[in-house]
Design a protein around this motif. Structure first.
Motif, PDB file in Angstrom:
ATOM      1  N   SER A 132       8.030  -4.957  -1.202  1.00 44.99           N
ATOM      2  CA  SER A 132       8.138  -4.033  -2.278  1.00 44.99           C
ATOM      3  C   SER A 132       6.698  -3.879  -2.759  1.00 44.99           C
ATOM      4  O   SER A 132       6.520  -2.649  -3.410  1.00 44.99           O
ATOM      5  CB  SER A 132       8.948  -4.308  -3.423  1.00 44.99           C
ATOM      6  OG  SER A 132       8.855  -5.548  -3.824  1.00 44.99           O
ATOM      7  N   ASP A 133       5.753  -4.555  -2.878  1.00 43.90           N
ATOM      8  CA  ASP A 133       4.368  -4.246  -3.522  1.00 43.90           C
ATOM      9  C   ASP A 133       3.443  -4.435  -2.438  1.00 43.90           C
ATOM     10  O   ASP A 133       2.255  -5.042  -2.680  1.00 43.90           O
ATOM     11  CB  ASP A 133       4.201  -5.087  -4.687  1.00 43.90           C
ATOM     12  CG  ASP A 133       4.158  -6.604  -4.448  1.00 43.90           C
ATOM     13  OD1 ASP A 133       4.487  -6.857  -3.389  1.00 43.90           O
ATOM     14  OD2 ASP A 133       4.179  -7.441  -5.447  1.00 43.90           O
ATOM     15  N   ARG A 134       3.671  -4.041  -1.268  1.00 38.35           N
ATOM     16  CA  ARG A 134       2.679  -4.235  -0.187  1.00 38.35           C
ATOM     17  C   ARG A 134       1.265  -3.411  -0.365  1.00 38.35           C
ATOM     18  O   ARG A 134       1.574  -2.048  -0.754  1.00 38.35           O
ATOM     19  CB  ARG A 134       3.260  -3.982   1.076  1.00 38.35           C
ATOM     20  CG  ARG A 134       2.525  -4.254   2.277  1.00 38.35           C
ATOM     21  CD  ARG A 134       2.319  -5.835   2.536  1.00 38.35           C
ATOM     22  NE  ARG A 134       3.384  -6.284   2.999  1.00 38.35           N
ATOM     23  CZ  ARG A 134       3.887  -6.315   4.209  1.00 38.35           C
ATOM     24  NH1 ARG A 134       3.428  -5.571   5.174  1.00 38.35           N
ATOM     25  NH2 ARG A 134       5.017  -7.189   4.470  1.00 38.35           N
TER      26      ARG A 134
ATOM     27  N   PHE B 261       0.014  -9.018  -5.427  1.00 34.17           N
ATOM     28  CA  PHE B 261       0.551  -8.119  -4.296  1.00 34.17           C
ATOM     29  C   PHE B 261       0.722  -8.904  -3.326  1.00 34.17           C
ATOM     30  O   PHE B 261       0.656  -9.868  -3.121  1.00 34.17           O
ATOM     31  CB  PHE B 261      -0.975  -7.309  -3.942  1.00 34.17           C
ATOM     32  CG  PHE B 261      -1.292  -6.305  -5.082  1.00 34.17           C
ATOM     33  CD1 PHE B 261      -2.663  -6.697  -5.532  1.00 34.17           C
ATOM     34  CD2 PHE B 261      -0.869  -5.290  -5.398  1.00 34.17           C
ATOM     35  CE1 PHE B 261      -3.189  -6.194  -6.651  1.00 34.17           C
ATOM     36  CE2 PHE B 261      -1.510  -4.419  -6.442  1.00 34.17           C
ATOM     37  CZ  PHE B 261      -2.647  -4.996  -6.972  1.00 34.17           C
TER      38      PHE B 261
END
Lengths: 604, 278
Positions: free
Chosen positions: A426-428, A448
């Motif tokens: 979700s935070d790639r 991240f």
């Protein structure tokens, strides 16, 4: 004769359960015995020489009692009264006197009747009996109607929305829709206990009622979940916003004088759950507020059950994540806990392919991954509810929603809740997102996920340090032999090696160095630092140490990284640290890329 | 979490980690100076590789990005073992390329022994022209064990192509604000990144293939904040002088960008402004 009680007066009273001004008035004079105050009224036993009955005088006659007009052991004539059963004691009755008048002041003693057998007396009672029979029939007919009417008057029910603190007496008819546990407390004013219930009336309005100490002990066993009660004589005040749990401006406090009566013929009454939905794209404003919110959405995915260890008592709690979407084209992850995770959560997993609509009441909004929702003990989940909102949402989804690309409200990207490691997606970011922003991580570390190849591991760097086997802190070699641990304050003959190393990683946007510590480095290298050191120490033609490093090079991993600033020679520099390493799931990665490609095509 | 496991100060006091940190410093300094010198690892199909533009023996670019190290996934269709090297051909269905793996160390020899004719492999290498043909000097060859990796590689080639041709240059509109933490996978480059692009010294032999690079460079130039706020836009002569690209190429690029809708003319037909924030 002038100062005597009516013979069989109490029996007459019991035969005529109520008497008012319109009734034919039989002469009933009784003696007052055991007169004493109770609250703002007086209670006594009414005595006719043969029988006694508990009685209560109205507050309006208190002044007569105080002035001595009505005295203990005195005589009174009954003008208006009602006879009631004492709750819980079916054999006993008591009389509520509405109106009476004093006949005589206190006598010398309690009257006790003596029966004398004589022919003359026998004839006289027979005649009186006939006369009373006629009166009795009339009174009974009137009496049958009066209690019902009075009951209806007593049971006039107020809706919850109409209550306010400045109202007089009221009665509500409500179902207990939530019952808290009895809690004990200790504060400056001493110790006590408290519990509260959530009450819902026929219209669906809710209010919270709180009971302390004596009232809590009295009513805790009385209230049962799902049952209906008549409640009156509680007090109202403005709801405390800090503890607000139901949507009502007021909250109720019941004391031990409050009246709670179960309505036993009300099994069919089912209150409708009232929702106040917040659209998913507006959830951001509720993050970390105290308000509980309701949400309705289409189920996009349901995760398997997970077990989370609770920190304070080390207990394992079941949890399940579901992803909801609504017409705002945003998705949000809802964590179901405890029974909801294993019960209704399993139902949702079984029907996830049908994308049911669910409504959830009382969710807490958190900031995990931007915006996330969690159930609490009072939360309620309804699958495919019968409501206009659900019908409308289902129509939207069937017509349009299933083809639309959703985006998570918290991160601007769809959650892949079906994948085991959700946080890795979700935070790639690409590496350039970090390297092109040198001030990233300046205020506080940021986290991240990134996918990259290891492009270089410098063979001649110092890759590990000697560590205490107990606390993993660095040890120093002792003078004679063994190793000294400053933290444990002891010497040991052995130590272990732990990684601390740098690796260079690359992706399609750039490259950078990462710092890796022992657990993560072991996953990168594929063996422990002790093992690698053994390989390095080997002499001979074959250099397994180099082989191990080369095998690790050009492998790809999914990294969880944190970015922070570090000062070195009075100059600030970015420090990127590996917090987690996962193998690549190529199928999941492909789905993620296709999602992004689709989204960008849509946005053209 | 790591504070308990590891005493950072003690480790640093022991030295050892510092030289690597110094290396990191040097690297980061250079990486912030010029974007185009950043060493990237580009996944490519063999058709992309064979059609990449070149300005010399080892200078290739595609989608406006220099090719440094490449990642290729394909099947070994021919293989020949020599004393000091292994020559082989990799075919991924879109094209094929000659590869050479030099085997000086035992690990390199062992790695190649694990590779067989007809096997699907993933390789990393450097693209160069050797004896008049394009070939890849291979750093690493690994057999493919999860065949999802093949599909993933092709998908990633598409994604990176899209990223470099559209998102990197054309979507500044969506990202004019400072990027937030927790940016998604498709995070836009920061506004600072595009105009850190250095001037292009390419003088391509293949005019049409290189036009895309020139267009991208010009568009990045016009997307700089100072040009976006300028009412009059930028004159084409200034663009050519600043970027050191021939005026004829700049005019050609400006015309194509205008047709694409990325820029528009302002005062007259010689001054242009980006449509970002327009």
């Amino acid at each position: 004769m002038e100062n005597s009680v009516t013979q069989d007066g109490i029996a007459t009273v019991l035969a005529n359960q109520s008497l008012d001004s319109s009734s034919v008035r039989p002469e009933i004079v009784v003696q007052v015995v055991d007169l004493k105050p109770a609250g703002n009224r007086y209670t006594f036993s009414a005595n006719d020489g043969k029988m006694k009955i508990k009685a209560m005088l109205p507050a309006t006659l208190t002044s007569d009692i105080i002035s001595g007009k009505i005295q203990n052991l005195g005589l009174i004539r009954l003008l208006e009264y009602t006879v009631n059963d004492i709750p819980g004691k079916s054999e006993e009755k008591y009389m509520l006197i509405t109106k009476c008048e004093a006949v005589a002041s206190a006598l010398d003693s309690e009257i006790k009747a003596e029966i004398k057998a004589s022919t003359g007396i026998m004839l006289k009672p027979k005649h009186e009996f006939v006369a009373k029979s006629a009166s009795q029939i009339i009174n009974e007919q009137r009496g049958n109607a009066a209690p019902a009417a009075r009951m209806a008057m007593t049971r006039r029910v107020h809706p919850l929305v109409s209550l306010n603190p400045y109202q007089g007496s009221w009665t509500i008819k409500v179902r207990v829709t939530n019952k808290g546990v009895m809690r004990t407390y200790k504060n400056a004013r001493g110790e006590g206990c408290v519990f509260n219930v959530e009450l819902t009336d026929e219209e669906g309005t809710q209010i919270q009622a709180t009971m302390f100490n004596a009232a809590a002990r009295k009513f805790y066993d009385r209230f049962e979940m799902g049952k209906v009660y008549y409640i009156s004589r509680g007090s109202l005040k403005l709801a405390n916003k800090q503890f607000k749990t139901v949507q009502n401006d007021y909250e109720m406090t019941l004391n031990e004088n409050s009246e709670v009566e179960e309505a036993s013929n009300e099994e069919m009454f089912t209150p409708e759950t009232k929702f106040n939905f917040v659209p998913i794209d507006e959830l951001g404003t509720y993050v970390n507020q105290k308000d509980l919110i309701d949400v309705i959405g289409v189920v996009q995915s349901v995760s398997p059950t997970m077990s989370i260890r609770r920190k304070n008592d080390n207990e394992m709690i079941p949890k399940r994540d579901i992803t909801l979407a609504d017409e705002t084209k945003k998705t949000v992850v809802v964590s179901l806990w405890n029974d909801l995770a294993t019960g209704i959560g399993q139902e949702l997993l079984d029907m996830a392919d049908n994308h049911p609509v669910i409504a959830i009441k009382s969710l807490k909004v958190g900031a995990f991954q931007g915006v996330s929702l969690s159930t609490i003990s009072r939360s309620n989940v309804v699958i495919n509810p019968n409501s206009p909102e659900a019908t409308k949402l289902k129509s939207w989804y069937d017509a349009e929603g299933k083809e639309t690309s959703m985006s998570a409200i918290g991160s601007g990207m769809s959650s892949s809740a079906n994948n085991g490691s959700r946080s890795m997606y979700s935070d790639r970011v690409f590496l350039s997102h970090i390297t092109s922003n040198p001030s990233l991580g300046e205020e506080k570390p940021v986290f991240f996920s990134t996918r990259a190849y290891i492009s270089f591991i410098k063979p001649d760097q110092t890759m590990w340090y000697r560590a205490c086997k107990t606390c993993n802190k660095k040890v120093t070699e002792a003078m004679d032999s063994g190793y000294w641990c400053e933290s444990c304050q002891k010497k040991d003959q052995e130590c272990s090696l732990r990684y601390i190393m740098a690796v260079k990683v690359s992706d399609s946007t750039g490259e950078t160095w990462l710092s890796a510590f022992n657990d993560e480095a072991e996953k990168i290298i594929g063996c422990t630092a002790d093992d690698l050191n053994d390989l390095k120490s080997e002499e001979g033609e074959v250099n397994e140490f180099q082989t191990k490093l080369k095998e690790a090079t050009w492998s790809s991993h999914l990294f969880r990284i944190s970015v922070s600033q570090q000062e070195y020679n009075s100059e600030k520099r970015q420090r990127i640290t590996v917090r987690g390493v996962s193998p690549i799931d190529f199928a999941a990665e492909t789905r993620l890329l296709l999602q992004d490609i689709s989204k960008n095509k849509t946005s053209q | 979490m790591y504070g308990g496991d590891f005493d950072g100060n003690a480790a640093f006091a022991g030295g050892g980690f510092m030289p690597s940190q110094a290396t990191t410093q040097a690297h980061e300094s250079s990486s912030s100076l010029k974007n185009r010198d950043v060493r990237t690892l580009l996944p490519l199909t063999l058709k992309q590789l064979s059609s990449a533009s070149t300005t010399g023996e080892s200078n290739f670019s595609i989608d406006g990005v220099d090719i440094k190290t490449v990642v290729i996934v394909g099947r070994i269709s021919r293989m020949e073992n020599r004393i000091t090297q292994v020559d082989f051909v990799v075919d991924d269905g879109t094209g094929w390329v000659d590869c050479v793996r030099w085997c000086h160390a035992r690990q390199e020899t062992e790695e190649m022994e694990a590779v067989k004719l007809g096997m699907y492999v993933r390789l990393h290498g450097h693209l160069k022209i050797f004896q008049g043909k394009r070939s890849v000097n291979v750093f690493s060859v690994r057999p493919v064990t999860d065949f999802n990796e093949i599909v993933h590689h092709f998908t990633e080639c598409m994604y990176v192509h899209m990223y470099n041709t559209k998102l990197r240059g054309g979507s500044i509109t969506q990202d004019t604000a400072t990027p937030r933490p927790q940016m998604p996978y498709s995070t836009m480059p920061t506004p600072a990144k595009p105009y850190q692009t250095g001037p292009s010294n390419q003088f391509p032999n293949q005019f049409n293939d290189s036009m895309h690079g020139v267009k991208q460079t010009v568009l990045n130039y016009l997307n700089q904040p100072m040009h976006i706020v300028s009412e009059a836009g930028v004159h084409c002569d200034i663009i050519a002088r600043e970027l050191r690209i021939p005026l004829l190429q700049v005019k050609e690029a400006l015309e194509q960008l205008s047709n694409d809708g990325c820029i528009y003319s302002t005062l007259d037909e010689t001054c242009f402004k980006s449509t970002a924030n327009a």
